[in-house]
Write a protein that holds these residues in place. Sequence first.
Motif, PDB file in Angstrom:
ATOM      1  N   PHE A   1       0.825  -1.217   0.000  1.00 16.49           N
ATOM      2  CA  PHE A   1       0.000   0.000   0.000  1.00 16.49           C
ATOM      3  C   PHE A   1       0.856   1.262   0.000  1.00 16.49           C
ATOM      4  O   PHE A   1       0.520   2.247  -0.666  1.00 16.49           O
ATOM      5  N   ASP A   2       1.951   1.254   0.726  1.00 21.65           N
ATOM      6  CA  ASP A   2       2.820   2.432   0.762  1.00 21.65           C
ATOM      7  C   ASP A   2       3.352   2.765  -0.630  1.00 21.65           C
ATOM      8  O   ASP A   2       3.390   3.931  -1.032  1.00 21.65           O
ATOM      9  N   GLN A   3       3.737   1.714  -1.365  1.00 26.96           N
ATOM     10  CA  GLN A   3       4.230   1.933  -2.721  1.00 26.96           C
ATOM     11  C   GLN A   3       3.129   2.476  -3.624  1.00 26.96           C
ATOM     12  O   GLN A   3       3.352   3.405  -4.409  1.00 26.96           O
ATOM     13  N   VAL A   4       1.932   1.881  -3.518  1.00 24.39           N
ATOM     14  CA  VAL A   4       0.805   2.330  -4.338  1.00 24.39           C
ATOM     15  C   VAL A   4       0.459   3.782  -3.997  1.00 24.39           C
ATOM     16  O   VAL A   4       0.160   4.585  -4.891  1.00 24.39           O
ATOM     17  N   THR A   5       0.502   4.133  -2.722  1.00 25.07           N
ATOM     18  CA  THR A   5       0.213   5.504  -2.320  1.00 25.07           C
ATOM     19  C   THR A   5       1.169   6.480  -3.001  1.00 25.07           C
ATOM     20  O   THR A   5       0.763   7.529  -3.515  1.00 25.07           O
ATOM     21  N   GLN A   6       2.457   6.129  -3.027  1.00 22.19           N
ATOM     22  CA  GLN A   6       3.438   6.992  -3.678  1.00 22.19           C
ATOM     23  C   GLN A   6       3.171   7.098  -5.175  1.00 22.19           C
ATOM     24  O   GLN A   6       3.285   8.180  -5.771  1.00 22.19           O
ATOM     25  N   ILE A   7       2.796   5.971  -5.802  1.00 20.25           N
ATOM     26  CA  ILE A   7       2.505   5.967  -7.240  1.00 20.25           C
ATOM     27  C   ILE A   7       1.319   6.878  -7.542  1.00 20.25           C
ATOM     28  O   ILE A   7       1.379   7.730  -8.435  1.00 20.25           O
ATOM     29  N   VAL A   8       0.244   6.677  -6.804  1.00 19.22           N
ATOM     30  CA  VAL A   8      -0.987   7.439  -7.060  1.00 19.22           C
ATOM     31  C   VAL A   8      -0.778   8.922  -6.766  1.00 19.22           C
ATOM     32  O   VAL A   8      -1.222   9.786  -7.532  1.00 19.22           O
ATOM     33  N   GLN A   9      -0.101   9.229  -5.674  1.00 20.19           N
ATOM     34  CA  GLN A   9       0.144  10.631  -5.358  1.00 20.19           C
ATOM     35  C   GLN A   9       1.028  11.291  -6.412  1.00 20.19           C
ATOM     36  O   GLN A   9       0.871  12.468  -6.721  1.00 20.19           O
ATOM     37  N   GLY A  10       1.925  10.521  -6.986  1.00 18.78           N
ATOM     38  CA  GLY A  10       2.821  11.078  -7.991  1.00 18.78           C
ATOM     39  C   GLY A  10       2.208  11.171  -9.375  1.00 18.78           C
ATOM     40  O   GLY A  10       2.533  12.082 -10.143  1.00 18.78           O
ATOM     41  N   ARG A  11       1.316  10.213  -9.701  1.00 20.67           N
ATOM     42  CA  ARG A  11       0.780  10.166 -11.061  1.00 20.67           C
ATOM     43  C   ARG A  11      -0.659  10.688 -11.193  1.00 20.67           C
ATOM     44  O   ARG A  11      -1.085  11.021 -12.294  1.00 20.67           O
ATOM     45  N   CYS A  12      -1.391  10.758 -10.086  1.00 18.17           N
ATOM     46  CA  CYS A  12      -2.833  11.033 -10.177  1.00 18.17           C
ATOM     47  C   CYS A  12      -3.305  12.251  -9.386  1.00 18.17           C
ATOM     48  O   CYS A  12      -4.308  12.869  -9.745  1.00 18.17           O
ATOM     49  N   SER A  13      -2.609  12.573  -8.296  1.00 21.77           N
ATOM     50  CA  SER A  13      -3.152  13.569  -7.375  1.00 21.77           C
ATOM     51  C   SER A  13      -3.076  14.999  -7.890  1.00 21.77           C
ATOM     52  O   SER A  13      -3.685  15.898  -7.318  1.00 21.77           O
ATOM     53  N   MET A  14      -2.331  15.241  -8.968  1.00 23.65           N
ATOM     54  CA  MET A  14      -2.309  16.601  -9.508  1.00 23.65           C
ATOM     55  C   MET A  14      -3.670  16.994 -10.073  1.00 23.65           C
ATOM     56  O   MET A  14      -4.002  18.171 -10.143  1.00 23.65           O
ATOM     57  N   CYS A  15      -4.462  15.988 -10.466  1.00 22.82           N
ATOM     58  CA  CYS A  15      -5.831  16.247 -10.939  1.00 22.82           C
ATOM     59  C   CYS A  15      -6.855  15.905  -9.870  1.00 22.82           C
ATOM     60  O   CYS A  15      -7.815  16.657  -9.651  1.00 22.82           O
ATOM     61  N   HIS A  16      -6.644  14.772  -9.214  1.00 24.95           N
ATOM     62  CA  HIS A  16      -7.603  14.298  -8.208  1.00 24.95           C
ATOM     63  C   HIS A  16      -7.254  14.889  -6.845  1.00 24.95           C
ATOM     64  O   HIS A  16      -6.773  14.213  -5.940  1.00 24.95           O
ATOM     65  N   ALA A  17      -7.518  16.193  -6.752  1.00 26.11           N
ATOM     66  CA  ALA A  17      -7.200  16.927  -5.532  1.00 26.11           C
ATOM     67  C   ALA A  17      -8.301  17.936  -5.235  1.00 26.11           C
ATOM     68  O   ALA A  17      -9.096  18.283  -6.115  1.00 26.11           O
ATOM     69  N   ALA A  18      -8.319  18.395  -3.994  1.00 24.58           N
ATOM     70  CA  ALA A  18      -9.304  19.423  -3.622  1.00 24.58           C
ATOM     71  C   ALA A  18      -9.087  20.683  -4.452  1.00 24.58           C
ATOM     72  O   ALA A  18     -10.039  21.366  -4.823  1.00 24.58           O
TER      73      ALA A  18
END
Length: 404
Positions: free
Chosen positions: A323-340
């Motif tokens: 999960f820690d690895q996936v969290t880093q992946i998603v935060q790096g690849r997805c969170s620039m759009c999927h954010a407040a």
Amino acid sequence: MYDMTVIWEWVEIAARWTHVITAIAWIGSSFYFIALDLGLRKAPDLPVGAHGEEWQVHGGGFYHIRKYLVAPAAMPEHLTWFKWESYATWLSGFTMLVLVYYLGSEFYLIDPAVMDLAPWQAIGISLGSLAFGWLAYDTICKSRFGDDNTRLMLLLYVILVAMSWGYTQVFSGRAALLHLGAFTATIMSANVFLIIMPNQRIVVADLKAGRAPDPKYGKIAKQRSTHNNYLTLPVLFLMLSNHYPLVFATEYNWIIASLVFLMGVTIRHYFNTKHARKGNPNWTWAATVILFIIVAWLSSVPMMRQEAALTPAAQRFADAAGFDQVTQIVQGRCSMCHAAEPGWEGLMWAPKGVHLETPDQIAHEARRIYLQSGVTHAMPPANLSFMEEQERAAIVAWYRSVSG
């Protein structure tokens, strides 16, 4: 090895497609017959018992249609019934409710920040509310209060507003508006199954037996059909609302839903008046635009941002290996759009209201991340953030370590 998540996704696609197809068939025939009924004209050569006629042209030919207000003198040899469209629409819609909101109750139905329910409690409330809606509506229609259709429609609107508020006090915003649509659609389909069709069968039985049919059965069926006509457009909006967080992810979602019912009335009033050749009440479009602007404004009021506690299902993904690895992946690849506050130029809010900034948010959206970025390459769109194949493989391994 079969991937059950992917299999269930295809089951959902099949159910949703069936629901859309049957809904188009039902709504199309319903709107057509209401328009036809309103457009009937008197003619000097009408047969005995005929209420009116209409000439129409379509597909290279002319159609001459007549309506008998009660029934013709004798039973026609060929009679087409319109019923399966309604039944199939409700059954496929209920199937979707089970697949998405009952089997996925911990993700889509329950919001601990609203009411911390066990899945069986939430499902019980859902089923009970649908049954309550029909019983309350049908009882009122059959009472003396229901003799006045305008008065009846006003009370029905009050009930719908109350249910709009009530659902938001129990379920997640997404599920609340979806349930309001299911609540209304259940009334509509039950009208066909329990009132309109039985009444028509009574008239047919009287014709076959040589008895004069009682006009009351047609009058009752017409009333219920009119109700369905005015409720159709709001139901369509509510069924689509789960794709648009601006509708459901606000503390004013129940007010938005209430105003949507009024927009349904104004739009249908325009077309019904026009089909009846009673003029063009263009004021209804102005009223609809004003209501829509109010709805859009309400949606822009700060959304509910209270972070809900992790559900047991989400907690399992948060505790899973990788999960820690996936969290880093998603935060790096997805969170620039999927954010407040999305960092991607041109985005004012997160697509579909999905936020992937914190570990809790990522655990809650495990299934979507797996399907959109692990199994398929749908996300990131056009792989704009350059998610690598080994990163997608890590997402797949993490998800399957929990789901099997």
